[in-house]
Scaffold this motif. Structure first.
Motif, PDB file in Angstrom:
ATOM      1  N   VAL A 177       0.842  -1.189   0.000  1.00  0.00           N
ATOM      2  CA  VAL A 177       0.000   0.000   0.000  1.00  0.00           C
ATOM      3  C   VAL A 177       0.880   1.243   0.000  1.00  0.00           C
ATOM      4  O   VAL A 177       2.099   1.162   0.196  1.00  0.00           O
ATOM      5  CB  VAL A 177      -0.932   0.021   1.231  1.00  0.00           C
ATOM      6  CG1 VAL A 177      -1.803  -1.218   1.264  1.00  0.00           C
ATOM      7  CG2 VAL A 177      -0.117   0.141   2.523  1.00  0.00           C
ATOM      8  N   THR A 178       0.270   2.406  -0.202  1.00  0.00           N
ATOM      9  CA  THR A 178       1.008   3.657  -0.108  1.00  0.00           C
ATOM     10  C   THR A 178       1.355   3.918   1.353  1.00  0.00           C
ATOM     11  O   THR A 178       0.472   4.008   2.206  1.00  0.00           O
ATOM     12  CB  THR A 178       0.179   4.826  -0.647  1.00  0.00           C
ATOM     13  OG1 THR A 178      -0.214   4.529  -1.991  1.00  0.00           O
ATOM     14  CG2 THR A 178       0.980   6.128  -0.624  1.00  0.00           C
ATOM     15  N   VAL A 179       2.637   4.018   1.626  1.00  0.00           N
ATOM     16  CA  VAL A 179       3.128   4.268   2.977  1.00  0.00           C
ATOM     17  C   VAL A 179       3.660   5.704   3.016  1.00  0.00           C
ATOM     18  O   VAL A 179       4.637   6.030   2.338  1.00  0.00           O
ATOM     19  CB  VAL A 179       4.247   3.264   3.352  1.00  0.00           C
ATOM     20  CG1 VAL A 179       4.838   3.590   4.713  1.00  0.00           C
ATOM     21  CG2 VAL A 179       3.706   1.844   3.337  1.00  0.00           C
ATOM     22  N   LEU A 180       3.004   6.578   3.783  1.00  0.00           N
ATOM     23  CA  LEU A 180       3.407   7.986   3.829  1.00  0.00           C
ATOM     24  C   LEU A 180       4.676   8.186   4.640  1.00  0.00           C
ATOM     25  O   LEU A 180       5.400   9.157   4.440  1.00  0.00           O
ATOM     26  CB  LEU A 180       2.266   8.835   4.387  1.00  0.00           C
ATOM     27  CG  LEU A 180       0.953   8.761   3.600  1.00  0.00           C
ATOM     28  CD1 LEU A 180      -0.091   9.688   4.205  1.00  0.00           C
ATOM     29  CD2 LEU A 180       1.172   9.092   2.133  1.00  0.00           C
ATOM     30  N   ARG A 181       4.939   7.306   5.620  1.00  0.00           N
ATOM     31  CA  ARG A 181       6.199   7.185   6.349  1.00  0.00           C
ATOM     32  C   ARG A 181       6.381   8.165   7.499  1.00  0.00           C
ATOM     33  O   ARG A 181       7.197   7.912   8.376  1.00  0.00           O
ATOM     34  CB  ARG A 181       7.414   7.263   5.400  1.00  0.00           C
ATOM     35  CG  ARG A 181       7.438   6.143   4.384  1.00  0.00           C
ATOM     36  CD  ARG A 181       8.618   6.264   3.461  1.00  0.00           C
ATOM     37  NE  ARG A 181       9.871   5.893   4.103  1.00  0.00           N
ATOM     38  CZ  ARG A 181      11.068   6.214   3.617  1.00  0.00           C
ATOM     39  NH1 ARG A 181      11.169   6.920   2.532  1.00  0.00           N
ATOM     40  NH2 ARG A 181      12.145   5.828   4.243  1.00  0.00           N
TER      41      ARG A 181
END
Length: 322
Positions: A177-181
């Protein structure tokens, strides 16, 4: 926090002549932020000076997020040669300060943040690089590169790498998934009187395991998150996603990896960049790290830490070095 030389001409060219420019809180990078005020209008000026910074990843992810209904700042104007970007102003109401002032809102705000992550993870991952084994190792190595020398410890790097190799594989399987971090309380803005959350500081997004941003939020390096709150929010996430035992393992593995990275980064910010306030945050990060290392899945990594960095050397590196 003097505005960049090119700011006045940039603003004038984009409809903000003679605007007042005021500094706002920065972050741990070379980026700086200013509030631009002209009458009743306001915007945020990001100064991301090349070659240290490149604003293009931020712009791309911001547009990807807004295109899917998430509240990322609207981009008003850009100048990539100077690294100047004019952004929508989300105001000053952050989740962090709101909880500090009204602790009774903590659970509701964290649930809202979890719900935002659940929605984000229902989208196909953004077109960003993968959070692969090389990146995970490189980040974990910040602890041995910066923290260990700062406290006078010579680490066995090969043993450290082997310990992480034994556990990181659990985080590389399944849907990415998109990981904003950097999804945490200081990067979440309360919009519409708290009815929605604005997202900031997502330029380093990668495609990775869903547990990573949960760790960012619930093992927050900048504020204490009570273990009971962490447990309740993980239950809320499980209820929304049907996360299984494998998710719990990945959560603690990535928690240990992220916290090891942060200890290294905060030490570097003190030693290399002259920002000692970050060293003072390390004891909190060590507490999170020790909680993660207690999980049975982390046994190889825990053994390395126990053999290399005893409890009396886990804390503020500036104080230990002194």
């Amino acid at each position: 926090m003097t505005p960049p030389v090119a700011a006045a001409a940039f603003l004038a060219a984009h409809g903000w002549p003679d605007a007042r420019i005021e500094p706002v809180a920065g972050d741990a990078s070379f980026r700086r932020y200013f509030r631009v005020i002209a009458g009743s209008r306001s915007a945020i000026l990001m100064d991301a000076p090349p070659p240290q910074e490149d604003p293009r990843p931020f712009l791309e992810i911001a547009r990807w997020l807004t295109g899917r209904g998430f509240a990322a700042p609207e981009i008003h104007a850009t100048d990539l040669d100077t690294g100047l970007v004019l952004l929508e102003d989300f105001g000053d109401v952050r989740m962090r300060e709101t909880i500090d002032a009204a602790p009774e809102r903590e659970a509701a705000l964290y649930r809202s943040a979890i719900d935002t992550l659940v929605r984000l993870q229902q989208e196909e991952a953004a077109p960003v690089p993968r959070y692969d084994l090389e990146v995970l190792h490189r980040e974990a190595n910040l602890l041995t590169e910066w923290y260990c020398p700062a406290i006078g410890v010579t680490p066995d790097q090969a043993a450290y790498d082997a310990a992480w190799d034994a556990v990181l594989g659990t985080t590389l399987h399944g849907t990415m998934v998109t990981v904003l971090r950097d999804f945490h309380a200081e990067n979440l803005m309360l919009l519409d009187e708290g009815d929605s959350l604005g997202l900031l500081d997502f330029q380093d997004a990668l495609a990775g395991h869903p547990a990573y941003d949960l760790v960012s939020l619930l093992q927050d390096a900048r504020r204490d998150v009570d273990p009971a709150v962490e447990a309740a929010m993980l239950d809320h996430y499980r209820g929304a996603t049907n996360a299984d035992d494998a998710f719990d393992v990945a959560y603690h593995v990535l928690g240990a990896q992220r916290n090891a990275k942060i200890v290294g980064i905060f030490t570097r910010l003190w030693q290399r960049d002259g920002k000692p306030r970050y060293a003072a945050l390390c004891p909190r990060v060590w507490r999170y790290l020790e909680r993660d290392l207690a999980h049975p899945a982390l046994a190889p990594v825990k053994a390395w830490f126990d053999a290399t960095i005893p409890p009396d050397l886990r804390g503020n590196p500036m104080e230990i070095a002194a």
